[in-house]
Write an enzyme that holds these catalytic residues in place. Structure first.
Site, PDB file in Angstrom:
ATOM      1  N   ASN A 210      39.209 -49.474 -44.483  1.00  0.00           N
ATOM      2  CA  ASN A 210      40.022 -49.238 -45.672  1.00  0.00           C
ATOM      3  C   ASN A 210      40.972 -50.417 -45.876  1.00  0.00           C
ATOM      4  O   ASN A 210      40.994 -51.344 -45.073  1.00  0.00           O
ATOM      5  CB  ASN A 210      40.786 -47.909 -45.547  1.00  0.00           C
ATOM      6  N   PRO A 305      38.436 -38.472 -34.038  1.00  0.00           N
ATOM      7  CA  PRO A 305      39.512 -37.658 -33.444  1.00  0.00           C
ATOM      8  C   PRO A 305      40.813 -37.874 -34.203  1.00  0.00           C
ATOM      9  O   PRO A 305      41.031 -38.959 -34.766  1.00  0.00           O
ATOM     10  CB  PRO A 305      39.635 -38.228 -32.029  1.00  0.00           C
ATOM     11  N   PHE A 323      52.513 -39.940 -40.994  1.00  0.00           N
ATOM     12  CA  PHE A 323      52.621 -40.340 -42.396  1.00  0.00           C
ATOM     13  C   PHE A 323      51.630 -39.522 -43.206  1.00  0.00           C
ATOM     14  O   PHE A 323      50.561 -39.155 -42.696  1.00  0.00           O
ATOM     15  CB  PHE A 323      52.290 -41.838 -42.562  1.00  0.00           C
TER      16      PHE A 323
HETATM   17  O1  C5P Z   1      45.084 -36.308 -42.178  1.00  0.00           O
HETATM   18  P1  C5P Z   1      45.670 -37.568 -42.716  1.00  0.00           P
HETATM   19  O2  C5P Z   1      44.793 -38.769 -42.504  1.00  0.00           O
HETATM   20  O3  C5P Z   1      46.177 -37.500 -44.111  1.00  0.00           O
HETATM   21  O4  C5P Z   1      46.967 -37.745 -41.828  1.00  0.00           O
HETATM   22  C1  C5P Z   1      47.746 -38.870 -41.859  1.00  0.00           C
HETATM   23  C2  C5P Z   1      48.547 -39.009 -40.588  1.00  0.00           C
HETATM   24  O5  C5P Z   1      47.756 -38.696 -39.445  1.00  0.00           O
HETATM   25  C3  C5P Z   1      48.985 -40.430 -40.378  1.00  0.00           C
HETATM   26  O6  C5P Z   1      50.176 -40.390 -39.613  1.00  0.00           O
HETATM   27  C4  C5P Z   1      47.833 -41.028 -39.581  1.00  0.00           C
HETATM   28  O7  C5P Z   1      48.227 -42.168 -38.847  1.00  0.00           O
HETATM   29  C5  C5P Z   1      47.456 -39.876 -38.689  1.00  0.00           C
HETATM   30  N1  C5P Z   1      46.036 -39.823 -38.338  1.00  0.00           N
HETATM   31  C6  C5P Z   1      45.662 -40.007 -37.022  1.00  0.00           C
HETATM   32  N2  C5P Z   1      44.341 -39.915 -36.679  1.00  0.00           N
HETATM   33  C7  C5P Z   1      43.403 -39.637 -37.596  1.00  0.00           C
HETATM   34  C8  C5P Z   1      43.782 -39.426 -38.926  1.00  0.00           C
HETATM   35  C9  C5P Z   1      45.119 -39.547 -39.271  1.00  0.00           C
HETATM   36  O8  C5P Z   1      46.516 -40.290 -36.177  1.00  0.00           O
HETATM   37  N3  C5P Z   1      42.144 -39.554 -37.230  1.00  0.00           N
END
Ligand code: C5P
Length: 400
Positions: A210, A305, A323
């Site tokens: 991304n 994960p 975040f």
């Molecule tokens: O679920 P979402 O991607 O919207 O969540 C965002 C938050 O979760 C951010 O703090 C991101 O760094 C963290 N995150 C994570 N591992 C993932 C997906 C998101 O630590 N696989």
């Protein structure tokens, strides 16, 4: 005295009898966790040998401005930039006068002119020299220019006089030095921050990723370092410079980021997840470049994960901040994530505005925790990072 841990201090020694006390000063500053480099004027070498200071500080002592070998190691400008504090102890009447006139005829003089670091002098001289209007005027000028004066102390002097002019005791100099840094909100804390995107390989040449630039996470890392924390930055591939004094663990995939985050956070006080982790990875990575086939093709994906959830589960005492980048109903989605991921706080931003967030230099966010919601209006990511770190430190101590 935590204020000094990890601080970079140049101890500048000039030519007075009190120079022998600088040995103890260096030793004691190190005991408080400070990193020391010693710079001596030629006059100082008449009173104490550079070898003594080298043995105590564990680093070559810098003496000459025109020393090719020393300049090739850490030159005077580099030293000036390196320091958080330039502490000149003892500072003779002559050296104080040369600072007033901006003289760069010694290495120490050049460093004083070149540094942005906090500068302090601990004057040491005969009591009559200290009370001379020329010296007092010089000290007043330095103070106006932002140089702090520590001492001098009163008492019997090496020359037999009694009065004010003795160098302040190493103990008092150290207390003063620590006070320069005591406002630091995360002193002695450990902070782990994930940043940037992850890359999930499809075959040896292609990946899913991304546009995350890593700017927010890197700005938070720099702000946490400034606040006195020991910072580990677990970073996906980004094209921005690493903030000074951070330990970086470079990773590519979400799986690597998870492993690095778990191992880095074992003794962390705070974990901040700014990384834009790819939600899915290829179920199997092709060993060879995948050939073009028909007009369409599909790749099987497996969910990655959730790193921030894994950290909050593994380390319940760690204060975990996530975040949430959302394009609608921002607060509600963010509150859901706060619960689901078991976070102490979540920082939500509305990515439906093109001029903030992801790749931009500015951001506006809402901090949400169990009891409050705080809006931070649009500002540079650098400023926002400082404000968020201050808010995080305050929220954490309010919770204790
Ligand atoms: O679920 P979402 O991607 O919207 O969540 C965002 C938050 O979760 C951010 O703090 C991101 O760094 C963290 N995150 C994570 N591992 C993932 C997906 C998101 O630590 N696989």
């Amino acid at each position: 005295m935590n204020g000094l841990s990890n601080k970079r201090i140049i101890v500048g020694i000039t030519g007075g009898i009190a120079a022998y006390k600088s040995a103890e000063l260096v030793r004691r500053l190190q005991d408080h966790g400070a990193e020391i480099r010693v710079v001596m004027t030629p006059g100082a070498e008449e009173f104490i040998r550079p070898l003594t200071m080298q043995a105590l500080s564990g680093h070559a002592v810098h003496t000459g401005l025109l020393d090719e070998k020393a300049e090739a190691g850490m030159g005077h400008i580099e030293l000036a930039r390196w320091a958080d504090l330039l502490l000149i102890a003892p500072a003779t009447a002559d050296f104080v006068a040369s600072m007033v006139h901006g003289k760069a005829d010694s290495l120490l003089g050049a460093i004083y002119l070149a540094t942005q670091a906090i500068t302090a002098v601990a004057p040491a001289m005969n009591q009559a020299m200290w009370h001379h209007p020329a010296t007092l005027d010089n000290i007043a000028i330095l103070q106006q220019r932002g140089v702090t004066t520590i001492g001098p102390d009163e008492g019997s002097q090496a020359c037999g006089d009694v009065g004010q002019g003795r160098m302040e005791s190493p103990d008092n100099i150290i207390k003063h030095a620590a006070s320069f840094f005591s406002h630091r909100l995360l002193e002695g804390k450990q902070v782990v921050i994930t940043a940037g995107p992850t890359r999930e390989a499809i075959d040896p040449v292609r990946f899913i990723s991304n546009h995350s630039s890593g700017k927010m996470g890197y700005a938070l890392a720099a702000a946490a370092v400034d606040a006195g924390a020991k910072v580990i930055l677990v970073s996906g591939p980004v094209a921005i410079p690493v903030p000074e004094r951070c330990q970086v663990m470079s990773v590519i995939s979400a799986d690597q980021m998870l492993k690095a985050s778990i191992s880095a956070s074992a003794s962390a006080d705070f974990f901040i997840a700014t990384a834009a982790v790819a939600d899915y990875r290829a179920t199997s990575v092709a060993g060879q470049k995948i050939k073009k086939q028909g007009d369409t093709m599909s790749i099987n994906l497996t969910k990655n994960p959730d790193i921030v959830s894994a950290v909050s589960k593994a380390y319940p005492d760690c204060y975990v901040v996530g975040f949430a980048a959302e394009s609608s109903d921002v607060e509600n989605y963010a509150k859901d994530k706060l619960q689901v991921k078991n976070l102490n706080a979540i920082i939500a931003n509305d990515i439906s505005h093109a001029d903030i967030g992801f790749n931009s230099d500015e951001n506006e966010v809402t901090w949400i925790d169990a009891t409050s919601s705080t809006f931070f209006d649009k500002r540079s990511k650098t400023q926002l990072a400082r404000d968020l770190i201050a808010h995080m430190a305050a929220s954490h101590s309010a919770q204790d």
